[in-house]
Motif scaffolding. Structure first.
Motif, PDB file in Angstrom:
ATOM      1  N   PHE A 167       0.835  -1.194   0.000  1.00  0.00           N
ATOM      2  CA  PHE A 167       0.000   0.000   0.000  1.00  0.00           C
ATOM      3  C   PHE A 167       0.877   1.255   0.000  1.00  0.00           C
ATOM      4  CE2 PHE A 167      -2.276   3.174   2.659  1.00  0.00           C
ATOM      5  CZ  PHE A 167      -3.264   3.497   1.750  1.00  0.00           C
TER       6      PHE A 167
ATOM      7  N   ASP B 126      -8.297   4.040   2.437  1.00  0.00           N
ATOM      8  CA  ASP B 126      -7.981   2.694   2.929  1.00  0.00           C
ATOM      9  C   ASP B 126      -8.678   2.428   4.262  1.00  0.00           C
ATOM     10  OD1 ASP B 126      -6.204   0.256   2.876  1.00  0.00           O
ATOM     11  OD2 ASP B 126      -5.555   1.154   4.763  1.00  0.00           O
TER      12      ASP B 126
ATOM     13  N   SER C  19     -12.561   2.352   3.839  1.00  0.00           N
ATOM     14  CA  SER C  19     -13.048   1.202   3.073  1.00  0.00           C
ATOM     15  C   SER C  19     -12.892  -0.090   3.871  1.00  0.00           C
ATOM     16  CB  SER C  19     -12.333   1.094   1.725  1.00  0.00           C
ATOM     17  OG  SER C  19     -11.019   0.673   1.893  1.00  0.00           O
ATOM     18  N   LYS C  20     -11.975  -0.087   4.861  1.00  0.00           N
ATOM     19  CA  LYS C  20     -11.882  -1.249   5.735  1.00  0.00           C
ATOM     20  C   LYS C  20     -13.012  -1.222   6.751  1.00  0.00           C
ATOM     21  CE  LYS C  20      -7.138  -2.400   5.881  1.00  0.00           C
ATOM     22  NZ  LYS C  20      -5.876  -2.139   6.526  1.00  0.00           N
TER      23      LYS C  20
ATOM     24  N   PRO D  52     -16.834  -1.437   3.799  1.00  0.00           N
ATOM     25  CA  PRO D  52     -16.546  -1.603   2.378  1.00  0.00           C
ATOM     26  C   PRO D  52     -17.639  -1.007   1.494  1.00  0.00           C
ATOM     27  CG  PRO D  52     -16.340  -3.692   3.552  1.00  0.00           C
ATOM     28  CD  PRO D  52     -16.930  -2.710   4.508  1.00  0.00           C
ATOM     29  N   THR D  53     -18.842  -0.797   2.047  1.00  0.00           N
ATOM     30  CA  THR D  53     -19.958  -0.324   1.232  1.00  0.00           C
ATOM     31  C   THR D  53     -20.084   1.190   1.211  1.00  0.00           C
ATOM     32  OG1 THR D  53     -21.068  -2.324   1.927  1.00  0.00           O
ATOM     33  CG2 THR D  53     -22.389  -0.719   0.765  1.00  0.00           C
TER      34      THR D  53
ATOM     35  N   TRP E 198     -17.879   3.655   2.347  1.00  0.00           N
ATOM     36  CA  TRP E 198     -16.699   4.466   2.623  1.00  0.00           C
ATOM     37  C   TRP E 198     -16.622   5.722   1.766  1.00  0.00           C
ATOM     38  CZ3 TRP E 198     -13.274   5.300  -1.334  1.00  0.00           C
ATOM     39  CH2 TRP E 198     -13.327   4.427  -2.415  1.00  0.00           C
ATOM     40  N   GLN E 199     -17.223   5.712   0.581  1.00  0.00           N
ATOM     41  CA  GLN E 199     -17.103   6.880  -0.292  1.00  0.00           C
ATOM     42  C   GLN E 199     -17.773   8.100   0.317  1.00  0.00           C
ATOM     43  OE1 GLN E 199     -18.395   5.411  -4.114  1.00  0.00           O
ATOM     44  NE2 GLN E 199     -16.286   5.201  -4.773  1.00  0.00           N
TER      45      GLN E 199
ATOM     46  N   TYR F  63     -17.728  -3.287  -3.525  1.00  0.00           N
ATOM     47  CA  TYR F  63     -18.787  -2.891  -2.596  1.00  0.00           C
ATOM     48  C   TYR F  63     -19.187  -1.435  -2.776  1.00  0.00           C
ATOM     49  CZ  TYR F  63     -18.191  -7.197   0.077  1.00  0.00           C
ATOM     50  OH  TYR F  63     -18.157  -8.501   0.479  1.00  0.00           O
TER      51      TYR F  63
ATOM     52  N   ARG G 249     -13.245  -6.961   1.803  1.00  0.00           N
ATOM     53  CA  ARG G 249     -12.553  -5.759   1.325  1.00  0.00           C
ATOM     54  C   ARG G 249     -13.121  -5.353  -0.019  1.00  0.00           C
ATOM     55  NH1 ARG G 249      -7.585  -4.398   3.639  1.00  0.00           N
ATOM     56  NH2 ARG G 249      -7.958  -2.526   2.417  1.00  0.00           N
ATOM     57  N   ASP G 250     -12.987  -4.050  -0.308  1.00  0.00           N
ATOM     58  CA  ASP G 250     -13.555  -3.493  -1.535  1.00  0.00           C
ATOM     59  C   ASP G 250     -12.626  -3.747  -2.730  1.00  0.00           C
ATOM     60  OD1 ASP G 250     -15.012  -2.131  -3.362  1.00  0.00           O
ATOM     61  OD2 ASP G 250     -14.735  -0.149  -2.485  1.00  0.00           O
TER      62      ASP G 250
ATOM     63  N   THR H 197      -3.790  -4.649  -4.181  1.00  0.00           N
ATOM     64  CA  THR H 197      -3.316  -4.145  -2.889  1.00  0.00           C
ATOM     65  C   THR H 197      -4.091  -4.779  -1.742  1.00  0.00           C
ATOM     66  OG1 THR H 197      -2.820  -2.063  -3.978  1.00  0.00           O
ATOM     67  CG2 THR H 197      -2.817  -2.052  -1.600  1.00  0.00           C
TER      68      THR H 197
ATOM     69  N   GLU I 228      -2.758  -7.593   1.061  1.00  0.00           N
ATOM     70  CA  GLU I 228      -2.783  -7.332   2.503  1.00  0.00           C
ATOM     71  C   GLU I 228      -3.619  -8.359   3.255  1.00  0.00           C
ATOM     72  OE1 GLU I 228      -1.801  -2.618   2.454  1.00  0.00           O
ATOM     73  OE2 GLU I 228      -3.691  -3.286   3.325  1.00  0.00           O
TER      74      GLU I 228
END
Lengths: 343, 401
Positions: A54, A297, A300-301, A304-305, A307-308, B33, B69-70, B81, B85
């Motif tokens: 990353f 990062d 989104s962890k 995951p749905t 996060w935007q 997602y 994860r997305d 990535t 991980e």
């Protein structure tokens, strides 16, 4: 004009020149806080050994944002097609490996820089006659045309399925790339250091000042006889080369490249990062890319749905309360602190 | 007192022994997602969750821990990535999901190096499974529906000439290539092949279809990404009156996505597609699957071919956990356990081909018709049994290596 008058003019001119040189030297002088990002990058290597894959991606985006800063932040060239050069660099390395079997990393980087510079020079020479919306559309079209060319000849480019399994020869013939990305990270950091040194030289040079002049008042620069078009094309070519190097590193670290590197999303994302960090400030690229990617990062962890939403909120807040970006915010704060401390 | 302490220690030792035996298998799930493609991810994610919820006890005393994860956009970079991980940080023993082919392609070298099996629940580019011995695919390749459709169109539907039209990206090219191979082998003649732009936006299909109408083939084979494109195809096909002009519409199942079918109207009736799943598919496993789906996600949510593949994917992982008694630490053993695995799932009988690690499944020719209740439905006209990925069998293009 008699001798004494000539003498006076000359001495005034040399005094002005000395003042200008002194100003530039002062700006170019090394400042201690500038160590900070580099120390952080090295600390990250030791503190977060599991996150180096990353980390390398973040550093690549820093480099890409830096190249955009050169043209957007310093020269005021608004572009939505910067991904074109990122993509050209990425594909230069990809095609060298997949089609010609050439895997040496450093010389591939140089080749990517040259090809991207060539495309930058060619398109820049033509496009930079225009400004504003026209330029925006034309830069966007450049990236789309390159992408579509790749799609047309997907027998060569691999199309949107890409060129898989691009193995790169060990760095300097010694360091093999590993799953944890440690070599990748240091490699990208090293290249970024060199590029940054180069960019810093440029922006504090007379050439860099001329670019700022063009950004602030292009008519006046024309009036004092500055070769505006030539300077714009020069900086555009340099930025293209740097974006090409970033793209090349992207391919090398991913061992894979698809036509998606030319996507509008890529151009837009790098611009958002730069604006978030602060344009025309050198380290804005660092702050913006790191904050954007780390938050992306993290969010989104966490979810995951959704996060935007977090990223969107951050951007809205930036535009509302920190229009000059994160660095602008820091500068403002330190300026206020200095005034308060002063008499 | 001593005896008591001794007993206590023995109990602790026993408990710990028991604990060590009951393994927790970590599964990394990588799906889109967020963003424009989140819908696709959710269709598979829901199937995963449903399977895990209903079958958690099947693998007792072992448990699974799922880390999601997305997958991000179809560039491969973000998927690479996050999956790297999952492997290096979270130490997952299996990674699964993967809607987009570029993600799977980008990851092939990583999983080969890490020796962690990748169980693909969608990504359909045919040659992916050749990239690493640790890749197993439970979904399909673009060749699965398209290749048998070639012979079926010529022999059963009566297409002596066909014009093809496709969205200009890898699945479109693969699908038409596969159809052409099967169709020309059967004796048919392709009169035209028209690329219809990028998958990013839905174009106006009228000019492409008008050209086909002028060429008067018996049938037109259309490939478009499932979803909004499909509605556009039906609209143009209906408005140009192509069925009345004697041009039948055929294609892979993406042409009539289950959740868009009712909106397509009269124009869709008579369309024949080849596919391995429809929610009307008449087998007891599918009936139960659809019923459980409605119970969990409401009557307005429908599973589709991606969900069916997702269900079978989780089923395969659970069976492997049972077979290896919870010890999935050796990736090669996991892949060996999956070779030859078979089940009766929502799609009917499916099997993993031990030679290619790709799925073997039945393909059904399905026709859109108006049901007695007035709604549109799909009925099975014929079935091609146990279809392998012919791209690898025939060694076409990149499938050869």
């Amino acid at each position: 004009m008699d001798a004494s008058e000539t003498q006076a003019v000359l001495s005034a001119r040399s005094a002005a020149r000395a003042r200008a040189a002194d100003y530039l030297a002062r700006r170019h002088r090394f400042r201690w806080p500038e160590c900070l990002p580099w120390l952080l990058a090295i600390a990250a290597f030791f503190l977060l050994p599991d996150r180096m894959t990353f980390g390398a991606q973040v550093l690549i985006m820093v480099m890409f944002a830096l190249s955009l800063d050169l043209i957007l932040g310093y020269a005021g060239i608004v572009t939505l097609g910067h991904a074109a050069f990122f993509g050209v660099g990425a594909y230069t390395v990809g095609l060298l490996i997949a089609r010609l079997g050439y895997t040496e990393p450093i010389s591939s980087l140089c080749a990517a820089a040259m090809v991207a510079a060539l495309i930058g020079f060619g398109t820049g020479w033509f496009l930079l006659r225009y400004r504003g919306l026209t330029l925006l559309m034309l830069t966007l079209a450049t990236a789309i045309m390159l992408q579509e060319t790749g799609n047309l000849r997907s027998d060569i480019s691999g199309g949107y399925d890409g060129l898989p399994g691009l193995t790169i020869a060990p760095l300097f013939g010694i360091f093999q790339y590993d799953l944890y990305g440690h070599v990748n990270y240091l490699y990208v950091l090293g290249v970024l250091g060199l590029i940054f040194f180069f960019v810093r030289r440029i922006v504090y040079s007379p050439f860099g000042q001329a670019l700022t002049g063009i950004r602030e008042n292009v008519r006046r620069m024309h009036a004092i006889g500055s070769p505006v078009h030539r300077r714009l094309v020069t900086v555009y070519t340099i930025a293209a080369a740097i974006a090409g190097v970033a793209g090349a590193l992207f391919t090398q670290t991913n061992a894979y490249v698809t036509l998606a590197v030319f996507d509008f999303d890529v151009s837009a994302k790098v611009m958002v990062m730069l604006i978030l960090g602060g344009t025309g400030r050198l380290y804005g690229a660092f702050a913006g890319a790191v904050v954007y990617m780390v938050l992306e990062d993290y969010f989104s962890k966490m979810s995951p749905t959704f996060w935007q939403f977090g990223i969107g909120l951050l951007l809205v807040l930036t535009v509302l309360f920190a229009p000059r970006g994160i660095l602008g915010l820091i500068e403002g704060a330190s300026g206020r602190a200095a005034r308060r401390a002063g008499p | 007192m001593h005896l008591l302490r001794w007993l206590g220690m023995a109990a602790v030792a026993l408990a710990m022994g028991g604990y060590a035996h009951a393994a927790t298998v970590k599964i990394g799930v990588v799906l889109p997602y967020s963003g424009a493609n989140a819908d696709l991810g959710h269709q598979i994610d829901k199937a995963f969750d449903l399977y895990v919820k209903l079958h958690a006890n099947d693998i007792a005393p072992h448990k699974v821990e799922i880390i999601k994860r997305d997958e991000g956009p179809p560039t491969g970079a973000q998927a690479k990535t996050v999956t790297t991980e999952l492997i290096t940080n979270d130490k997952v023993q299996v990674v699964t999901g993967f809607v987009f082919s570029p993600s799977a392609i980008a990851l092939a070298p990583v999983i080969t190096q890490a020796k962690v099996p990748m169980i693909i629940a969608n990504a359909g580019t045919a040659w992916i499974t050749n990239l690493s011995p640790y890749i197993v695919r439970l979904s399909f390749s673009m060749w699965h529906p398209a290749y048998p459709m070639g012979a079926y169109a010529y022999d059963k539907i009566g297409c002596k000439t066909v014009a093809m039209a496709y969205t200009d990206f890898p699945p479109g090219k693969d699908s038409t290539e596969a159809f052409r191979t099967g169709y020309e082998k059967a004796g048919g003649k392709i009169v035209d092949s028209i690329p219809m732009g990028s998958p990013v936006q839905v174009p106006d299909f009228t000019p492409f279809f008008q050209k086909i109408k002028d060429e008067h083939p018996d049938c037109m084979y259309v490939f478009i990404p499932s979803g909004a494109h499909a509605a556009g195809v039906m609209k143009a096909y209906g408005e140009l009156g192509m069925r009345k002009a004697g041009i039948k519409l055929i294609g892979p199942m993406d042409l009539i996505p289950d959740n868009k079918l009712q909106d397509m109207g009269e124009a869709a009736i008579g369309t024949i597609v080849m596919g391995h799943y429809a929610r009307d598919l008449d087998n007891p496993q599918n009936k139960a699957f659809v019923a459980e789906w409605h119970k969990a996600y409401g009557p307005d949510s429908y599973p589709d071919f991606m969900s069916a593949a997702g269900w079978d994917t989780m089923h395969a992982i659970f069976d492997t956990i049972k077979k290896l008694n919870g010890d999935l630490s050796d990736g090669a053993k996991v892949v060996d356990a999956l070779k030859g695995w078979s089940t009766n799932g929502p799609r009917g009988h499916v099997m993993i081909d031990p030679a290619t690690r790709d799925i073997v499944q039945d393909e059904h020719a399905m026709e859109v018709y108006r049901q007695p209740d007035g709604k549109l439905g799909e009925r099975v006209l014929g079935t091609v049994k146990a279809v392998k990925d012919e791209c690898k069998v025939l060694k076409v293009g990149r499938c050869a290596s």
